[in-house]
Design a protein around this motif. Structure first.
Motif, mmCIF file in Angstrom:
data_model
loop_
_atom_site.group_PDB
_atom_site.id
_atom_site.type_symbol
_atom_site.label_atom_id
_atom_site.label_comp_id
_atom_site.label_asym_id
_atom_site.label_seq_id
_atom_site.Cartn_x
_atom_site.Cartn_y
_atom_site.Cartn_z
ATOM 1 N N ARG A 182 16.203 42.943 48.342
ATOM 2 C CA ARG A 182 15.441 44.199 48.423
ATOM 3 C C ARG A 182 16.014 45.259 47.498
ATOM 4 O O ARG A 182 15.277 46.082 46.948
ATOM 5 N N ARG A 183 17.333 45.243 47.322
ATOM 6 C CA ARG A 183 18.003 46.261 46.500
ATOM 7 C C ARG A 183 18.309 45.773 45.095
ATOM 8 O O ARG A 183 18.986 46.455 44.333
ATOM 9 N N HIS A 184 17.827 44.567 44.758
ATOM 10 C CA HIS A 184 18.070 43.973 43.434
ATOM 11 C C HIS A 184 19.567 43.924 43.117
ATOM 12 O O HIS A 184 19.987 44.209 41.994
ATOM 13 N N ALA A 185 20.341 43.546 44.120
ATOM 14 C CA ALA A 185 21.783 43.349 43.918
ATOM 15 C C ALA A 185 22.027 41.861 43.685
ATOM 16 O O ALA A 185 21.703 41.032 44.540
ATOM 17 N N GLY A 186 22.569 41.512 42.540
ATOM 18 C CA GLY A 186 22.782 40.111 42.204
ATOM 19 C C GLY A 186 23.844 39.457 43.076
ATOM 20 O O GLY A 186 24.800 40.110 43.511
ATOM 21 N N ALA A 187 23.665 38.154 43.345
ATOM 22 C CA ALA A 187 24.624 37.424 44.177
ATOM 23 C C ALA A 187 24.589 35.944 43.823
ATOM 24 O O ALA A 187 23.566 35.419 43.388
ATOM 25 N N LEU A 188 25.724 35.289 44.048
ATOM 26 C CA LEU A 188 25.825 33.844 43.838
ATOM 27 C C LEU A 188 26.783 33.280 44.884
ATOM 28 O O LEU A 188 27.967 33.638 44.916
ATOM 29 N N TYR A 204 29.216 47.397 41.735
ATOM 30 C CA TYR A 204 30.358 48.201 41.276
ATOM 31 C C TYR A 204 31.588 48.077 42.180
ATOM 32 O O TYR A 204 32.514 48.879 42.082
ATOM 33 N N THR A 205 31.610 47.082 43.057
ATOM 34 C CA THR A 205 32.817 46.807 43.835
ATOM 35 C C THR A 205 33.624 45.721 43.120
ATOM 36 O O THR A 205 33.082 44.963 42.303
ATOM 37 N N PRO A 206 34.928 45.601 43.416
ATOM 38 C CA PRO A 206 35.785 44.685 42.640
ATOM 39 C C PRO A 206 35.365 43.217 42.675
ATOM 40 O O PRO A 206 35.643 42.482 41.724
ATOM 41 N N LEU A 207 34.696 42.759 43.745
ATOM 42 C CA LEU A 207 34.406 41.336 43.898
ATOM 43 C C LEU A 207 32.954 40.959 43.629
ATOM 44 O O LEU A 207 32.597 39.784 43.778
ATOM 45 N N HIS A 208 32.130 41.908 43.227
ATOM 46 C CA HIS A 208 30.695 41.616 43.153
ATOM 47 C C HIS A 208 30.338 40.695 41.984
ATOM 48 O O HIS A 208 29.319 40.014 42.011
ATOM 49 N N ASP A 209 31.180 40.662 40.954
ATOM 50 C CA ASP A 209 30.878 39.864 39.769
ATOM 51 C C ASP A 209 31.549 38.498 39.892
ATOM 52 O O ASP A 209 32.771 38.400 39.967
ATOM 53 N N GLY A 210 30.771 37.444 39.907
ATOM 54 C CA GLY A 210 31.302 36.103 40.085
ATOM 55 C C GLY A 210 30.686 35.455 41.310
ATOM 56 O O GLY A 210 29.766 35.993 41.928
#
Length: 269
Positions: free
Chosen positions: A129-135, A170-176
């Motif tokens: 809903r917020r277009h926040a990417g996740a894997l 923009y949090t430390p763990l969101h990328d990856g």
């Protein structure tokens, strides 16, 4: 009639052992074809078929130069093929080692699988809903220790709140990628291999390519939320199921991570 008689006479030499032998070979060939379906190996096999036809025609019509060139090509391919088919060979050997080439797979308990599927689906819907990417990657039979070590190790129960907080922008763990083993989050911000399939859509981003890559090299299942479109996707065995709703994702995860219907029916008896 004579040709038909010779054909029917052939069946007199078939016994049960020969029939079983033929069935096993046919099944293995079928599984190997499924294994390479959708990969670059398909195009390479077409090239090999062209070489076979060229060799047969050159031998039939006594084209000496072409026949010599084709023969030298086969000699070179004997060395080159293991290198060219390395991803497919590795994938086949891994599946053979864990037994999934013949259908066996590791599963969670039903309640555990339901909990993980439900919380993952809720988190994916929230992020979508917020277009926040996740894997998210779910381990099964094949261990993913090398990829866990590439990220930040954790030891947390799987829940909607934890997953959403990890992938908050923009949090430390969101990328990856987040890697989940059993009902525990093992690590976050992990690096994954990208797919080697040259035929996937150019519209797919790095997250989708990483999801396909890890499922090509292991029996893991991956869930992707697109940052651009908010689309929820699921990857398994190098295949991508896109445009899933929360209920669809929850059901697919239950099917892939939990006991099959046949196993559950057997346990109830």
């Amino acid at each position: 009639m004579s040709n038909l008689s010779r054909f029917l006479a052939y069946f007199n030499y078939l016994d049960l052992r020969t029939f079983i032998d033929i069935l096993i070979v046919a099944f293995v060939i079928y599984k190997l074809l499924l294994l390479i379906k959708g990969t670059r190996a398909v195009q390479l096999l077409k090239g090999l078929a062209v070489l076979l036809i060229a060799g047969a025609l050159s031998a039939q019509f006594h084209l000496t130069t072409i026949n010599w060139l084709v023969g030298k090509t086969w000699t070179a391919l004997a060395v080159a093929l293991p290198v060219v088919f390395q991803p497919e060979l590795r994938r086949a050997l891994e599946q053979l080692g864990r037994g999934s080439l013949f259908g066996r797979r590791s599963v969670l308990a039903e309640e555990e699988a339901r909990h993980i599927a439900h919380n993952t689906a809720l988190a994916a819907e929230n992020l979508s809903r917020r277009h926040a990417g996740a894997l998210l990657v779910f381990t099964r039979e094949t261990g993913l220790v090398e990829y866990v070590e590439s990220g930040v190790k954790m030891d947390a129960l799987v829940s909607e709140e934890v997953i959403v907080n990890i992938f908050e922008p923009y949090t430390p763990l969101h990328d990856g990628a987040v890697i989940i083993g059993g009902n525990r989050i093992l690590a976050a911000a992990c690096y994954l291999p990208l797919t080697e399939n040259p035929f996937i859509s150019s519209q797919l981003g790095t997250r989708h390519r990483a999801a396909l890559g890890i499922t090509e090299q292991s029996d893991a299942v991956a869930v992707v939320v697109s940052e651009e479109t908010g689309t929820i996707s699921l990857a398994e065995s190098g295949r991508l199921f896109r445009g899933l709703r929360r209920g669809d994702l929850e059901q697919k995860l239950m099917d892939m991570l939990g006991p099959s219907k046949a196993v559950k029916d057997h346990e109830r008896q």
